[in-house]
Design an enzyme around this catalytic site. Sequence first.
Site, mmCIF file in Angstrom:
data_model
loop_
_atom_site.group_PDB
_atom_site.id
_atom_site.type_symbol
_atom_site.label_atom_id
_atom_site.label_comp_id
_atom_site.label_asym_id
_atom_site.label_seq_id
_atom_site.Cartn_x
_atom_site.Cartn_y
_atom_site.Cartn_z
ATOM 1 N N GLU A 466 -0.649 7.538 -10.298
ATOM 2 C CA GLU A 466 -0.111 6.196 -10.066
ATOM 3 C C GLU A 466 -0.513 5.666 -8.692
ATOM 4 O O GLU A 466 -0.725 4.456 -8.519
ATOM 5 C CB GLU A 466 1.411 6.201 -10.224
ATOM 6 N N HIS A 469 -3.719 3.801 -8.885
ATOM 7 C CA HIS A 469 -3.542 2.382 -9.207
ATOM 8 C C HIS A 469 -3.143 1.606 -7.951
ATOM 9 O O HIS A 469 -3.622 0.489 -7.710
ATOM 10 C CB HIS A 469 -2.457 2.197 -10.266
ATOM 11 N N HIS A 472 -6.050 0.862 -5.835
ATOM 12 C CA HIS A 472 -6.861 -0.206 -6.423
ATOM 13 C C HIS A 472 -6.328 -1.566 -5.961
ATOM 14 O O HIS A 472 -7.107 -2.501 -5.713
ATOM 15 C CB HIS A 472 -6.827 -0.085 -7.945
#
Length: 678
Positions: A466, A469, A472
């Site tokens: 996670e 992410h 990102h």
Amino acid sequence: MSADVTSNPFFAPSDLPYELPPFARIRNEHYLPAFVRGMDEQLAEVAAIGAAAEPATFENTAAALERSGAVLDRVSRVFFNKAAADTDDEIQALEAEITPRLAAHEDALLLDAALFARLDALFERRERLGLDEEQRMLLERQHTRRVRAGARLVPEQQQRLRALNAEMAARCTEFAQNLRTADAAAALVLDRAEELAGLPADQIAAAARNAEALGHEGKFVLSMKNVSNQPELAALTDPALRARLLAASLRRGADSNGPVAVALAGLRAERAALLGYPSHAAWEVADGTAKTTDAVEDLLGRLVAPAVANAEREGAALAEVAGVAEIGAADWQFYSERVRKERFDLDAAELRPYLELEAVLHDGVFHAAGLVYGLTFTARPDLVAYHPDARVFEVHDADGGALGLYIGDFHARASKRGGAWMNALVAQSRLLGHRPVVVNNLNVAKPPAGEPVLLTWREVLTLFHEFGHALHGLLSDVRYPSLSGTQVPRDFVEFPSQVNEVWADWPEVLAHYARHHVTGEPMPPELPARLREAEAFGAGFRMVEQHAAAVLDWAWHSLSPDQVPDEDAAEVFEAATLQRHGLAMAAIPPRYRTGYFAHVFHGDYAAGYYGYRWAEVLDADTVRWFRENGKTVRESGEIFRRELLSKGGSVDALGAFRAVIGRDPRIEPLLARHGLDG
């Protein structure tokens, strides 16, 4: 509900650092007025763009569209994080009311004829507009979204499309709220600690705390995680309790959500047909990196036989240890731990004292982000998040420059849905002057006050995943908010997060965080190697359960309107699908069954769950590149950041992969990772 202009915190940008939402001032009564005002304002802004007397230009049309909807963006990002992470009855009622209205609003934007005419004219002249790469990508995405949403349909077809979209939004919310009820009903309430024999003491204490929070004083409650195989199955010594736990897990939502899933499959199939596609899967994949249903089906089909063969070998080993002819589903995880202990001298309970949450977070996850990308993280207790469990950290770049905020909300609670996810509360955008604010949610059991939070290895991997992410979103460096961070094709979005899992057992990183929470002693040096061997043993099981979920999602969304089953036939359809694809293994249920497959019947993974496997091809190839390219980790990280993470959706996704690796992806590293190459 009422909230005037001066009191509603969504009506103006936040004055907090990084425009962090002012959670201390946000109340439930603020949401609906902000949604109403936000939708009204954006409709007026879009109408003005479409009605402009000046000829369409990139700036007065495409860029202007990116500036619209500020109030709606602010309230939506906060509300839907709240609905997932800290809901209550009022929030659920509002969610049921607002989602169809938001679907209608989205249709109004995407099907606005005047706006589409201007975008269409720009799109036709895009080669002559002198656009840079990001401007061109924005224009293409804005145009493609509208074409795919039905902008070229005649008015009568658009009217039906709007009705379908509103019904789908309502059904998705119904699915999520049914699942929350089903999860609560499926929880096992136990009278005595002895019934939980086999669980570590801290997990038994967490079950007692959970019971107290749920109103079962003096008892013990095992609440459901949003997967089929509940993690406690690996440790509970009572086979009858294991069977009860798995049965409760597998039955969740079967009665309430089976008909909802059928309805959603039918609605999506009808919409796809209206838009000129043979199925929702064909519509979905056309906008991804896979492009065709044949490409997806080729990948899924290619992996079934070796995955099943591996799983059958594992099952035979488990049956031998258990002294039975065939291992049962409820016993698979328990005897897997026995095999890992006997064959690899690895006990899961032996690992957990070295995997304390704070050490994993600060000395593992954050430390790895420093090694790879040069980032540093500083706690900001002065900044208030949306729940006391959620903590705020300020993120700085290698040069000391301020980058954004990271919020970690790691504990399970009754008000939070199951699973783990990342949200962007503020999306990075140079156009709007926004720096990113991102949140990670996990569902780790919270022990009694003062007790350490000890993780399983799977929970460690989930946190690293996670956080991938989150990176990102944090490392995004684009102009336009709709291209920011994780706004990439659905079958690409899991790629960076899966890459980030590699740092969990990277020797330098593991040695930095895997220390005994009491003694401070490092994890014995032989444990990591044994861990990798033990993980390889379970590769067949993990591949089959996730592959079965991907195939199930794909089957539901490959239907034409006349192929959708009766509303009471969801379980029959599921069983027939798994049988047809060679994945009907009684001992390995799909990672998600239809009744609790929230990714696809509530989230936005419909016909996209294959993306985990599709992205893993890219991930495994990239991890091999990190290991073998001859550069330092920091040098490689800078390339990965510059060419891929920072780009968000502003460049072609596979083009970004090629810019990092230097070629097209290959499947061999994925096969090798799972022991499927032999």
